[in-house]
Design a protein around this motif. Structure first.
Motif, PDB file in Angstrom:
ATOM      1  N   UNK A 171       0.863  -1.144  -0.082  1.00 46.95           N
ATOM      2  CA  UNK A 171      -0.107   0.021  -0.016  1.00 46.95           C
ATOM      3  C   UNK A 171       0.902   1.408   0.039  1.00 46.95           C
ATOM      4  N   UNK A 172       0.409   2.494  -0.834  1.00 45.54           N
ATOM      5  CA  UNK A 172       1.046   3.549  -0.619  1.00 45.54           C
ATOM      6  C   UNK A 172       0.121   4.560  -0.147  1.00 45.54           C
ATOM      7  N   UNK A 173       0.736   5.436   0.727  1.00 45.20           N
ATOM      8  CA  UNK A 173      -0.101   6.411   1.679  1.00 45.20           C
ATOM      9  C   UNK A 173       0.569   7.710   1.162  1.00 45.20           C
ATOM     10  N   UNK A 174      -0.340   8.615   0.434  1.00 47.49           N
ATOM     11  CA  UNK A 174       0.135   9.959   0.214  1.00 47.49           C
ATOM     12  C   UNK A 174      -0.652  10.992   1.214  1.00 47.49           C
ATOM     13  N   UNK A 175       0.194  12.095   1.911  1.00 50.97           N
ATOM     14  CA  UNK A 175      -0.194  12.961   2.555  1.00 50.97           C
ATOM     15  C   UNK A 175      -0.545  14.259   1.604  1.00 50.97           C
ATOM     16  N   UNK A 176      -1.636  14.662   1.607  1.00 53.56           N
ATOM     17  CA  UNK A 176      -2.162  15.860   0.835  1.00 53.56           C
ATOM     18  C   UNK A 176      -2.263  17.039   1.379  1.00 53.56           C
ATOM     19  N   UNK A 177      -1.773  18.247   1.119  1.00 54.83           N
ATOM     20  CA  UNK A 177      -2.083  19.477   2.011  1.00 54.83           C
ATOM     21  C   UNK A 177      -2.472  20.609   1.116  1.00 54.83           C
ATOM     22  N   UNK A 178      -3.548  21.280   1.513  1.00 55.73           N
ATOM     23  CA  UNK A 178      -4.261  22.229   0.583  1.00 55.73           C
ATOM     24  C   UNK A 178      -4.765  23.401   1.334  1.00 55.73           C
ATOM     25  N   UNK A 179      -4.313  24.688   1.077  1.00 56.38           N
ATOM     26  CA  UNK A 179      -4.833  25.584   1.925  1.00 56.38           C
ATOM     27  C   UNK A 179      -6.371  26.244   1.593  1.00 56.38           C
ATOM     28  N   UNK A 180      -7.132  25.660   2.315  1.00 56.25           N
ATOM     29  CA  UNK A 180      -8.479  26.228   2.276  1.00 56.25           C
ATOM     30  C   UNK A 180      -8.814  27.141   3.257  1.00 56.25           C
ATOM     31  N   UNK A 181      -7.903  27.857   3.825  1.00 55.17           N
ATOM     32  CA  UNK A 181      -7.967  29.075   4.328  1.00 55.17           C
ATOM     33  C   UNK A 181      -9.047  28.765   5.756  1.00 55.17           C
ATOM     34  N   UNK A 182      -8.613  27.830   6.224  1.00 57.92           N
ATOM     35  CA  UNK A 182      -9.451  27.381   7.433  1.00 57.92           C
ATOM     36  C   UNK A 182     -10.529  26.953   7.185  1.00 57.92           C
ATOM     37  N   UNK A 183     -11.287  26.517   6.102  1.00 60.75           N
ATOM     38  CA  UNK A 183     -12.481  26.436   5.832  1.00 60.75           C
ATOM     39  C   UNK A 183     -12.862  24.867   5.618  1.00 60.75           C
ATOM     40  N   UNK A 184     -11.922  23.891   5.948  1.00 68.01           N
ATOM     41  CA  UNK A 184     -12.266  22.413   5.568  1.00 68.01           C
ATOM     42  C   UNK A 184     -11.365  21.709   6.562  1.00 68.01           C
ATOM     43  N   UNK A 185     -11.820  20.933   7.153  1.00 64.44           N
ATOM     44  CA  UNK A 185     -11.180  19.928   8.158  1.00 64.44           C
ATOM     45  C   UNK A 185     -10.268  19.101   7.675  1.00 64.44           C
ATOM     46  N   UNK A 186     -10.354  18.782   6.166  1.00 62.01           N
ATOM     47  CA  UNK A 186      -9.315  17.915   5.700  1.00 62.01           C
ATOM     48  C   UNK A 186      -8.388  18.912   4.748  1.00 62.01           C
ATOM     49  N   UNK A 187      -7.983  19.723   5.370  1.00 63.95           N
ATOM     50  CA  UNK A 187      -6.893  20.579   4.486  1.00 63.95           C
ATOM     51  C   UNK A 187      -5.594  19.667   4.400  1.00 63.95           C
ATOM     52  N   UNK A 188      -5.316  19.147   5.600  1.00 73.40           N
ATOM     53  CA  UNK A 188      -4.219  17.828   5.402  1.00 73.40           C
ATOM     54  C   UNK A 188      -4.976  16.639   5.470  1.00 73.40           C
ATOM     55  N   UNK A 189      -4.738  15.696   4.577  1.00 84.33           N
ATOM     56  CA  UNK A 189      -5.618  14.419   4.667  1.00 84.33           C
ATOM     57  C   UNK A 189      -4.764  13.407   4.133  1.00 84.33           C
ATOM     58  N   UNK A 190      -4.793  12.051   4.762  1.00 85.63           N
ATOM     59  CA  UNK A 190      -3.903  10.757   4.355  1.00 85.63           C
ATOM     60  C   UNK A 190      -4.686   9.907   3.529  1.00 85.63           C
ATOM     61  N   UNK A 191      -4.376   9.534   2.116  1.00 86.43           N
ATOM     62  CA  UNK A 191      -5.054   8.635   1.379  1.00 86.43           C
ATOM     63  C   UNK A 191      -4.401   7.490   0.918  1.00 86.43           C
ATOM     64  N   UNK A 192      -4.757   6.486   0.916  1.00 91.45           N
ATOM     65  CA  UNK A 192      -4.072   4.938   0.926  1.00 91.45           C
ATOM     66  C   UNK A 192      -4.545   4.465  -0.485  1.00 91.45           C
TER      67      UNK A 192
END
Length: 468
Positions: A171-192
């Motif tokens: 399995x591969x896990x990628x950690x994604x980071x998007x600047x949602x200006x504090x409006x999204x709880x999944x601005x940082x999210x781990x996907x497998x």
């Protein structure tokens, strides 16, 4: 464990020696604490339920949210234009590798890199993760996939992971980071993602699974005999903020359903914890975690639900940097870490190591805690690490990862000089327990420091004048 959804989800590009007794005997001399409860996984991970595929938030490029799924990009395939943006001769920075090996012996590695800059938290803009593979035991490598969230509102990638699940699937896990200006709880999210054919260099993958909104991709999960899994977590956004609980474990059942999340007591001395537990012979759990002056340790006697902190481990190593622990089939415990110690001398830090005769030796260059990558073995379930083999002391060396092959070989990767001119190298060493016990390579198939990736060898890399 349930079988993965079989769809191709890929798009084309647009020891120091230690003579003292076991740490449990030293607990009375350390400050100990017990965190006596677990917490609801959703309160930590967020609601990981994905919207239906037909919903607008799942249709790129409109309605993007933190739950819009990422994808993997296939690279370096026959017919791909040679000027694609992920080619190695554009790369100026890379590091934090991971390694895994398939049931058939194909090696896989991953790390993050950038064509623009050094790592910059929290959103890691202009940063992507590379997936590379080798079919000849690590002699030659080919970059075959990239995890690059930049097309989703300029997202960046950090801390990729490769691990083998209880079924032997990689399995591969990628950690994604998007600047949602504090409006999204999944601005940082781990996907497998799970490989469907790990013997093929261009394997198909399952659709990505959303694991949560915490960093859950630095340390390989612990697999229990019953097939349940414990993942290490850390809330990196809280590093340096006192009295915040952030070091946790996620326990999952054989189908991937969360069972509980447990927490460490607050330890303001911890940095990026990077904890990696093992199961001891008596069934208890033991882990190191990264702290300012070395590695601290913690123990659990109830399967990881509660943890007792033990303070600094008596042997100093990997000062404020990552180390890994792994129980080998023989029952010995493998530790891969930086064999460097530090003490104050005339108002400055003195970096040194202790040789096989117990003599203190000053570090020449570089004078840093991140060098002398070393493999250790413990014969006594982690009470001491009395065998060691120096793997690499050429420059700034850090962030090991290990994988075990069926023949008993131990493959270890680590990085060198992530943004240093002429370095930014991913190294691979292949060793055995016999090599570590002897303190030198004794088997003909073993090797040290084969190059997995070095952009400057292929027309890339940081150059004089580049400011990253």
């Amino acid at each position: 464990m349930t079988m993965p959804i079989q769809v191709p989800f890929v798009r084309q590009p647009a020891a120091s020696l230690m003579a003292c007794g076991f740490v449990t005997g030293l607990l009375s001399s350390f400050a100990s604490a017990l965190h006596a409860q677990t917490v609801d996984p959703e309160t930590v991970l967020g609601d990981t339920t994905l919207p239906f595929a037909e919903q607008v938030s799942q249709n790129f490029p409109y309605g993007i949210t933190g739950k819009t799924p990422p994808s993997l990009i296939k690279v370096n395939f026959e017919g791909q234009p040679p000027y694609h943006k992920h080619r190695i001769n554009l790369r100026i920075f890379q590091g934090c590798p991971q390694v895994e090996i398939s049931e058939g012996g194909r090696l896989w590695a991953t790390w993050f890199g950038s064509n623009v800059q050094a790592e910059r938290a929290p959103y890691h803009n202009d940063q992507f993760s590379v997936i590379s593979t080798s079919a000849d035991g690590g002699k030659t490598w080919k970059e075959v996939f990239v995890f690059d969230p930049s097309e989703l509102l300029g997202g960046g990638a950090s801390d990729p992971m490769l691990w083998k699940d209880p079924n032997g699937s990689i399995r591969f896990i990628g950690l994604r980071n998007i600047d949602f200006k504090g409006q999204d709880a999944f601005a940082s999210s781990a996907w497998e993602f799970t490989m469907l054919d790990p013997e093929s260099e261009y394997t198909a993958w399952t659709e990505p699974r959303l694991l949560g909104n915490k960093n859950i991709s630095v340390m390989k999960p612990l697999i229990f005999p019953d097939g349940t899994v414990m993942r290490s977590m850390d809330d990196f956004k809280l590093v340096g903020k006192p009295d915040k609980v952030r070091i946790r474990f996620l326990k999952e059942d054989v189908d991937g359903k969360p069972i509980f999340v447990s927490e460490f007591p607050v330890d303001n001395d911890a940095s990026f914890a990077e904890q990696m537990p093992i199961i001891r012979k008596d069934g208890s759990l033991f882990t190191f975690y990264r702290a300012k002056k070395g590695q601290k340790f913690a123990e659990s006697f109830d399967g990881g639900k509660t943890w007792k902190l033990g303070g600094y481990y008596p042997m100093q190593f990997s000062i404020n940097t990552k180390c890994i622990l792994k129980t080998l089939p023989s029952g010995r415990v493998l530790l891969v870490a930086n064999d460097v110690q530090v003490k104050a001398e005339k108002g400055k830090n003195k970096y040194y190591y202790t040789d096989d005769n117990g003599k203190e030796c000053d570090l020449e260059e570089p004078k840093t805690a991140r060098t002398r990558m070393t493999a250790y073995l413990s014969d006594d379930d982690g009470k001491s690490f009395t065998h060691r083999l120096l793997l690499c002391d050429e420059g700034q060396i850090s962030y090991p990862s290990a994988a075990l092959s069926k023949d008993g070989s131990i493959y270890i990767v680590y990085d060198q000089g992530r943004g240093v001119i002429g370095q930014h190298t991913i190294f691979l060493s292949k060793i055995t327990e016999q090599d570590i016990l002897a303190g030198k390579l004794v088997l003909g198939e073993s090797f040290l420091n084969n190059i997995v990736s070095r952009p400057s060898d292929q027309g890339g890399g940081r150059r004089e004048g580049d400011k990253i």
